[in-house]
Design an enzyme around this catalytic site. Structure first.
Site, PDB file in Angstrom:
ATOM      1  N   PRO A  10      10.939  21.177 -15.468  1.00  0.00           N
ATOM      2  CA  PRO A  10       9.790  22.000 -15.099  1.00  0.00           C
ATOM      3  C   PRO A  10       9.474  22.000 -13.603  1.00  0.00           C
ATOM      4  CG  PRO A  10       9.088  19.974 -16.152  1.00  0.00           C
ATOM      5  CD  PRO A  10      10.576  20.054 -16.336  1.00  0.00           C
ATOM      6  N   ASN A  11       9.097  23.156 -13.148  1.00  0.00           N
ATOM      7  CA  ASN A  11       8.626  23.427 -11.781  1.00  0.00           C
ATOM      8  C   ASN A  11       9.735  23.441 -10.737  1.00  0.00           C
ATOM      9  OD1 ASN A  11       5.833  23.671 -12.454  1.00  0.00           O
ATOM     10  ND2 ASN A  11       5.779  21.451 -12.714  1.00  0.00           N
ATOM     11  N   ARG A  18       7.300  25.973  -2.086  1.00  0.00           N
ATOM     12  CA  ARG A  18       6.079  25.185  -1.884  1.00  0.00           C
ATOM     13  C   ARG A  18       6.438  23.725  -1.636  1.00  0.00           C
ATOM     14  NH1 ARG A  18       1.857  27.710  -5.790  1.00  0.00           N
ATOM     15  NH2 ARG A  18       2.619  29.831  -5.746  1.00  0.00           N
ATOM     16  N   TYR A  23       9.730  18.212  -1.203  1.00  0.00           N
ATOM     17  CA  TYR A  23      10.920  18.638  -1.941  1.00  0.00           C
ATOM     18  C   TYR A  23      11.929  19.433  -1.105  1.00  0.00           C
ATOM     19  CZ  TYR A  23       8.205  17.088  -5.948  1.00  0.00           C
ATOM     20  OH  TYR A  23       7.478  16.329  -6.826  1.00  0.00           O
ATOM     21  N   ASN A  74      17.945  16.748 -13.868  1.00  0.00           N
ATOM     22  CA  ASN A  74      16.666  16.437 -13.241  1.00  0.00           C
ATOM     23  C   ASN A  74      15.612  16.964 -14.203  1.00  0.00           C
ATOM     24  OD1 ASN A  74      14.342  16.094 -11.802  1.00  0.00           O
ATOM     25  ND2 ASN A  74      15.073  17.071  -9.924  1.00  0.00           N
ATOM     26  N   ALA A  77       9.044  16.164 -14.250  1.00  0.00           N
ATOM     27  CA  ALA A  77       7.988  15.278 -14.760  1.00  0.00           C
ATOM     28  C   ALA A  77       8.196  14.898 -16.227  1.00  0.00           C
ATOM     29  CB  ALA A  77       6.629  15.946 -14.570  1.00  0.00           C
ATOM     30  N   HIS A  80       8.988  11.321 -17.172  1.00  0.00           N
ATOM     31  CA  HIS A  80       7.924  10.305 -17.200  1.00  0.00           C
ATOM     32  C   HIS A  80       7.117  10.339 -18.502  1.00  0.00           C
ATOM     33  CE1 HIS A  80       8.861  10.203 -12.981  1.00  0.00           C
ATOM     34  NE2 HIS A  80       8.306  11.368 -12.729  1.00  0.00           N
ATOM     35  N   ASP A  87      15.071  10.604 -27.016  1.00  0.00           N
ATOM     36  CA  ASP A  87      15.706  10.615 -28.333  1.00  0.00           C
ATOM     37  C   ASP A  87      16.858  11.622 -28.380  1.00  0.00           C
ATOM     38  OD1 ASP A  87      13.986   8.686 -29.253  1.00  0.00           O
ATOM     39  OD2 ASP A  87      12.685  10.064 -30.358  1.00  0.00           O
ATOM     40  N   GLU A  98      20.872  10.906 -14.455  1.00  0.00           N
ATOM     41  CA  GLU A  98      19.564  11.427 -14.056  1.00  0.00           C
ATOM     42  C   GLU A  98      19.494  11.520 -12.541  1.00  0.00           C
ATOM     43  OE1 GLU A  98      16.278   8.753 -14.794  1.00  0.00           O
ATOM     44  OE2 GLU A  98      14.855  10.411 -14.797  1.00  0.00           O
ATOM     45  N   HIS A 100      16.943  12.751  -9.104  1.00  0.00           N
ATOM     46  CA  HIS A 100      15.656  13.200  -8.569  1.00  0.00           C
ATOM     47  C   HIS A 100      15.810  13.459  -7.078  1.00  0.00           C
ATOM     48  CE1 HIS A 100      13.367  12.507 -12.172  1.00  0.00           C
ATOM     49  NE2 HIS A 100      13.975  11.349 -12.312  1.00  0.00           N
ATOM     50  N   LEU A 101      15.149  14.484  -6.614  1.00  0.00           N
ATOM     51  CA  LEU A 101      15.154  14.788  -5.186  1.00  0.00           C
ATOM     52  C   LEU A 101      14.431  13.694  -4.414  1.00  0.00           C
ATOM     53  CD1 LEU A 101      14.158  18.471  -5.782  1.00  0.00           C
ATOM     54  CD2 LEU A 101      16.267  17.793  -4.630  1.00  0.00           C
ATOM     55  N   SER A 102      13.256  13.328  -4.916  1.00  0.00           N
ATOM     56  CA  SER A 102      12.438  12.334  -4.227  1.00  0.00           C
ATOM     57  C   SER A 102      12.734  10.940  -4.762  1.00  0.00           C
ATOM     58  CB  SER A 102      10.950  12.665  -4.415  1.00  0.00           C
ATOM     59  OG  SER A 102      10.610  12.631  -5.792  1.00  0.00           O
ATOM     60  N   ARG A 107       6.759   6.601  -4.943  1.00  0.00           N
ATOM     61  CA  ARG A 107       5.643   7.549  -5.075  1.00  0.00           C
ATOM     62  C   ARG A 107       4.559   6.978  -6.001  1.00  0.00           C
ATOM     63  NH1 ARG A 107       7.818  13.411  -6.186  1.00  0.00           N
ATOM     64  NH2 ARG A 107       5.658  13.854  -5.579  1.00  0.00           N
ATOM     65  N   ARG A 111       5.026   7.839 -11.634  1.00  0.00           N
ATOM     66  CA  ARG A 111       6.405   8.339 -11.509  1.00  0.00           C
ATOM     67  C   ARG A 111       7.432   7.200 -11.553  1.00  0.00           C
ATOM     68  NH1 ARG A 111       5.573  13.744  -9.889  1.00  0.00           N
ATOM     69  NH2 ARG A 111       3.751  13.942  -8.569  1.00  0.00           N
TER      70      ARG A 111
HETATM   71  O1  CA2 Z   1      11.905  14.238  -7.244  1.00  0.00           O
HETATM   72  C1  CA2 Z   1      12.209  14.915  -8.233  1.00  0.00           C
HETATM   73  O2  CA2 Z   1      13.275  15.525  -8.331  1.00  0.00           O
HETATM   74  C2  CA2 Z   1      11.196  15.067  -9.367  1.00  0.00           C
HETATM   75  O3  CA2 Z   1      11.929  15.175 -10.590  1.00  0.00           O
HETATM   76  C3  CA2 Z   1      10.427  16.343  -9.116  1.00  0.00           C
HETATM   77  C4  CA2 Z   1       9.327  16.578 -10.135  1.00  0.00           C
HETATM   78  C5  CA2 Z   1       8.428  15.348 -10.237  1.00  0.00           C
HETATM   79  O4  CA2 Z   1       7.473  15.532 -11.258  1.00  0.00           O
HETATM   80  C6  CA2 Z   1       9.221  14.095 -10.530  1.00  0.00           C
HETATM   81  O5  CA2 Z   1       8.330  12.989 -10.550  1.00  0.00           O
HETATM   82  C7  CA2 Z   1      10.272  13.856  -9.466  1.00  0.00           C
HETATM   83  C8  CA2 Z   1       8.477  17.754  -9.735  1.00  0.00           C
HETATM   84  C9  CA2 Z   1       9.238  19.005  -9.467  1.00  0.00           C
HETATM   85  C10 CA2 Z   1       8.271  19.960  -8.836  1.00  0.00           C
HETATM   86  O6  CA2 Z   1       8.979  20.768  -7.954  1.00  0.00           O
HETATM   87  C11 CA2 Z   1       8.247  21.493  -7.088  1.00  0.00           C
HETATM   88  C12 CA2 Z   1       8.946  22.183  -6.152  1.00  0.00           C
HETATM   89  C13 CA2 Z   1       8.275  22.925  -5.228  1.00  0.00           C
HETATM   90  C14 CA2 Z   1       6.888  22.997  -5.265  1.00  0.00           C
HETATM   91  C15 CA2 Z   1       6.193  22.314  -6.230  1.00  0.00           C
HETATM   92  C16 CA2 Z   1       6.877  21.555  -7.148  1.00  0.00           C
END
Ligand code: CA2
Length: 155
Positions: A10-11, A18, A23, A74, A77, A80, A87, A98, A100-102, A107, A111
Protein backbone atom coordinates in the site's frame (compact mmCIF):
# COMPACT_ATOMS: atom_id res chain seq x y z
CA UNK A 1 14.26 -19.59 -16.37
CA UNK A 2 13.91 -18.55 -12.73
CA UNK A 3 10.71 -16.52 -12.31
CA UNK A 4 10.44 -13.89 -9.58
CA UNK A 5 7.25 -12.20 -8.42
CA UNK A 6 7.73 -8.64 -7.17
CA UNK A 7 4.99 -7.33 -4.90
CA UNK A 8 4.59 -3.72 -3.81
CA UNK A 9 2.13 -2.97 -1.02
CA UNK A 10 0.00 0.00 0.00
CA UNK A 11 0.85 3.60 -0.84
CA UNK A 12 3.96 2.68 -2.81
CA UNK A 13 2.14 3.91 -5.93
CA UNK A 14 2.72 7.40 -4.44
CA UNK A 15 6.50 7.11 -4.62
CA UNK A 16 8.20 10.08 -6.22
CA UNK A 17 5.17 12.31 -5.73
CA UNK A 18 5.19 12.95 -1.95
CA UNK A 19 7.56 12.76 1.06
CA UNK A 20 10.77 12.75 -1.04
CA UNK A 21 12.83 13.32 2.14
CA UNK A 22 11.77 9.89 3.43
CA UNK A 23 11.13 7.85 0.28
CA UNK A 24 13.21 9.59 -2.40
CA UNK A 25 12.28 11.00 -5.77
CA UNK A 26 12.10 7.87 -7.91
CA UNK A 27 8.68 6.62 -8.94
CA UNK A 28 7.59 3.00 -8.61
CA UNK A 29 7.85 2.81 -12.42
CA UNK A 30 11.52 3.88 -12.16
CA UNK A 31 12.18 1.16 -9.55
CA UNK A 32 10.41 -1.50 -11.62
CA UNK A 33 12.50 -0.46 -14.63
CA UNK A 34 15.74 -0.84 -12.62
CA UNK A 35 14.54 -4.24 -11.41
CA UNK A 36 13.79 -5.37 -14.98
CA UNK A 37 17.29 -4.36 -16.07
CA UNK A 38 18.90 -6.18 -13.13
CA UNK A 39 16.72 -9.23 -13.79
CA UNK A 40 17.95 -9.27 -17.39
CA UNK A 41 21.58 -9.18 -16.19
CA UNK A 42 20.85 -12.03 -13.77
CA UNK A 43 19.00 -14.04 -16.42
CA UNK A 44 15.73 -14.22 -14.50
CA UNK A 45 12.23 -13.02 -15.34
CA UNK A 46 10.24 -10.64 -13.13
CA UNK A 47 6.52 -9.87 -12.88
CA UNK A 48 5.64 -6.81 -10.80
CA UNK A 49 2.37 -5.92 -9.10
CA UNK A 50 1.33 -3.08 -6.78
CA UNK A 51 -1.84 -3.01 -4.73
CA UNK A 52 -3.32 -1.02 -1.88
CA UNK A 53 -5.50 -3.99 -0.88
CA UNK A 54 -4.40 -6.64 1.59
CA UNK A 55 -6.61 -9.35 0.07
CA UNK A 56 -5.12 -8.79 -3.38
CA UNK A 57 -1.64 -9.28 -1.95
CA UNK A 58 -2.80 -12.57 -0.40
CA UNK A 59 -4.35 -13.69 -3.71
CA UNK A 60 -1.13 -12.96 -5.59
CA UNK A 61 0.94 -14.85 -3.03
CA UNK A 62 -1.39 -17.87 -3.26
CA UNK A 63 -1.29 -17.81 -7.07
CA UNK A 64 2.51 -17.64 -7.05
CA UNK A 65 2.82 -21.30 -6.14
CA UNK A 66 3.85 -23.24 -9.25
CA UNK A 67 4.27 -20.05 -11.28
CA UNK A 68 7.24 -18.40 -9.55
CA UNK A 69 10.34 -19.63 -7.74
CA UNK A 70 10.46 -16.75 -5.27
CA UNK A 71 8.86 -13.50 -4.14
CA UNK A 72 10.50 -10.10 -3.57
CA UNK A 73 8.17 -8.03 -1.47
CA UNK A 74 7.80 -4.57 -0.02
CA UNK A 75 4.55 -5.09 1.85
CA UNK A 76 4.63 -1.48 3.08
CA UNK A 77 2.75 -0.94 6.33
CA UNK A 78 0.99 -4.34 6.02
CA UNK A 79 4.22 -5.99 7.18
CA UNK A 80 3.67 -4.36 10.59
CA UNK A 81 0.02 -5.40 10.90
CA UNK A 82 -0.89 -8.45 8.86
CA UNK A 83 -0.82 -11.93 10.36
CA UNK A 84 -2.79 -13.00 7.26
CA UNK A 85 0.18 -11.98 5.13
CA UNK A 86 2.53 -14.00 7.32
CA UNK A 87 0.23 -17.02 7.07
CA UNK A 88 0.00 -16.73 3.25
CA UNK A 89 3.80 -16.65 2.93
CA UNK A 90 4.14 -19.68 5.21
CA UNK A 91 1.44 -21.51 3.27
CA UNK A 92 3.00 -21.17 -0.19
CA UNK A 93 6.43 -22.17 1.08
CA UNK A 94 8.27 -20.09 -1.53
CA UNK A 95 11.40 -18.14 -0.59
CA UNK A 96 10.45 -14.55 0.19
CA UNK A 97 12.84 -11.62 0.55
CA UNK A 98 11.40 -8.56 2.28
CA UNK A 99 12.62 -5.14 1.24
CA UNK A 100 12.06 -1.63 2.54
CA UNK A 101 13.22 1.68 1.17
CA UNK A 102 13.69 3.16 4.62
CA UNK A 103 15.52 1.73 7.62
CA UNK A 104 12.41 0.77 9.54
CA UNK A 105 14.45 -0.05 12.67
CA UNK A 106 15.53 3.60 12.86
CA UNK A 107 11.97 4.96 12.59
CA UNK A 108 8.90 4.89 14.85
CA UNK A 109 8.61 1.93 17.22
CA UNK A 110 5.49 0.64 15.42
CA UNK A 111 7.67 0.05 12.33
CA UNK A 112 10.23 -2.07 14.20
CA UNK A 113 8.30 -5.32 14.00
CA UNK A 114 7.48 -7.08 10.73
CA UNK A 115 5.29 -10.19 10.47
CA UNK A 116 6.76 -10.74 7.01
CA UNK A 117 10.33 -10.75 8.34
CA UNK A 118 9.43 -13.68 10.63
CA UNK A 119 8.85 -15.90 7.60
CA UNK A 120 11.17 -14.22 5.08
CA UNK A 121 14.50 -15.71 4.04
CA UNK A 122 16.10 -12.29 4.26
CA UNK A 123 15.38 -8.59 4.76
CA UNK A 124 16.99 -5.55 3.11
CA UNK A 125 16.06 -2.12 4.46
CA UNK A 126 17.37 1.41 4.38
CA UNK A 127 19.06 1.60 0.98
CA UNK A 128 16.27 3.35 -0.90
CA UNK A 129 15.59 1.80 -4.32
CA UNK A 130 18.86 -0.13 -4.01
CA UNK A 131 17.15 -2.26 -1.33
CA UNK A 132 15.10 -3.84 -4.11
CA UNK A 133 18.14 -4.59 -6.29
CA UNK A 134 20.11 -6.05 -3.36
CA UNK A 135 17.05 -8.06 -2.38
CA UNK A 136 16.67 -9.41 -5.92
CA UNK A 137 20.33 -10.47 -6.00
CA UNK A 138 19.93 -12.24 -2.66
CA UNK A 139 16.72 -13.97 -3.64
CA UNK A 140 18.18 -15.26 -6.91
CA UNK A 141 21.23 -16.54 -4.99
CA UNK A 142 18.94 -18.37 -2.54
CA UNK A 143 16.94 -19.96 -5.37
CA UNK A 144 20.01 -20.93 -7.41
CA UNK A 145 21.79 -22.49 -4.47
CA UNK A 146 18.53 -24.21 -3.48
CA UNK A 147 19.20 -24.35 0.25
CA UNK A 148 20.39 -20.77 0.49
CA UNK A 149 23.84 -19.22 0.67
CA UNK A 150 25.91 -22.01 2.19
CA UNK A 151 24.31 -22.29 5.59
CA UNK A 152 20.96 -21.24 6.91
CA UNK A 153 21.32 -17.74 8.35
CA UNK A 154 18.02 -18.16 10.15
CA UNK A 155 17.65 -17.38 13.87
O1 CA2 B 1 10.40 1.91 3.82
C1 CA2 B 1 9.55 1.23 3.24
O2 CA2 B 1 9.74 0.73 2.12
C2 CA2 B 1 8.17 1.05 3.87
O3 CA2 B 1 7.69 -0.25 3.50
C3 CA2 B 1 7.27 2.11 3.30
C4 CA2 B 1 5.88 2.10 3.91
C5 CA2 B 1 5.97 2.14 5.43
O4 CA2 B 1 4.68 2.02 6.00
C6 CA2 B 1 6.85 1.03 5.98
O5 CA2 B 1 6.93 1.18 7.39
C7 CA2 B 1 8.24 1.11 5.40
C8 CA2 B 1 5.08 3.29 3.45
C9 CA2 B 1 5.02 3.45 1.97
C10 CA2 B 1 4.43 4.81 1.72
O6 CA2 B 1 4.98 5.31 0.55
C11 CA2 B 1 4.79 6.62 0.31
C12 CA2 B 1 5.43 7.12 -0.77
C13 CA2 B 1 5.30 8.44 -1.07
C14 CA2 B 1 4.50 9.26 -0.28
C15 CA2 B 1 3.84 8.74 0.80
C16 CA2 B 1 3.98 7.40 1.10
Amino acid sequence: MVRILILHGPNLNLLGTREPAVYGTLTLGNIDHQLSQRAQQLGVSVDTFQTNHEGELLDRIHAARGNFEGILMNAGAFCHTSIALRDAISAVALPVVEVHLSNTAARETFRHHSYVAEVARGVVAGFGPLSYLLGLDGLVEIIRSQSGPGIEYVR
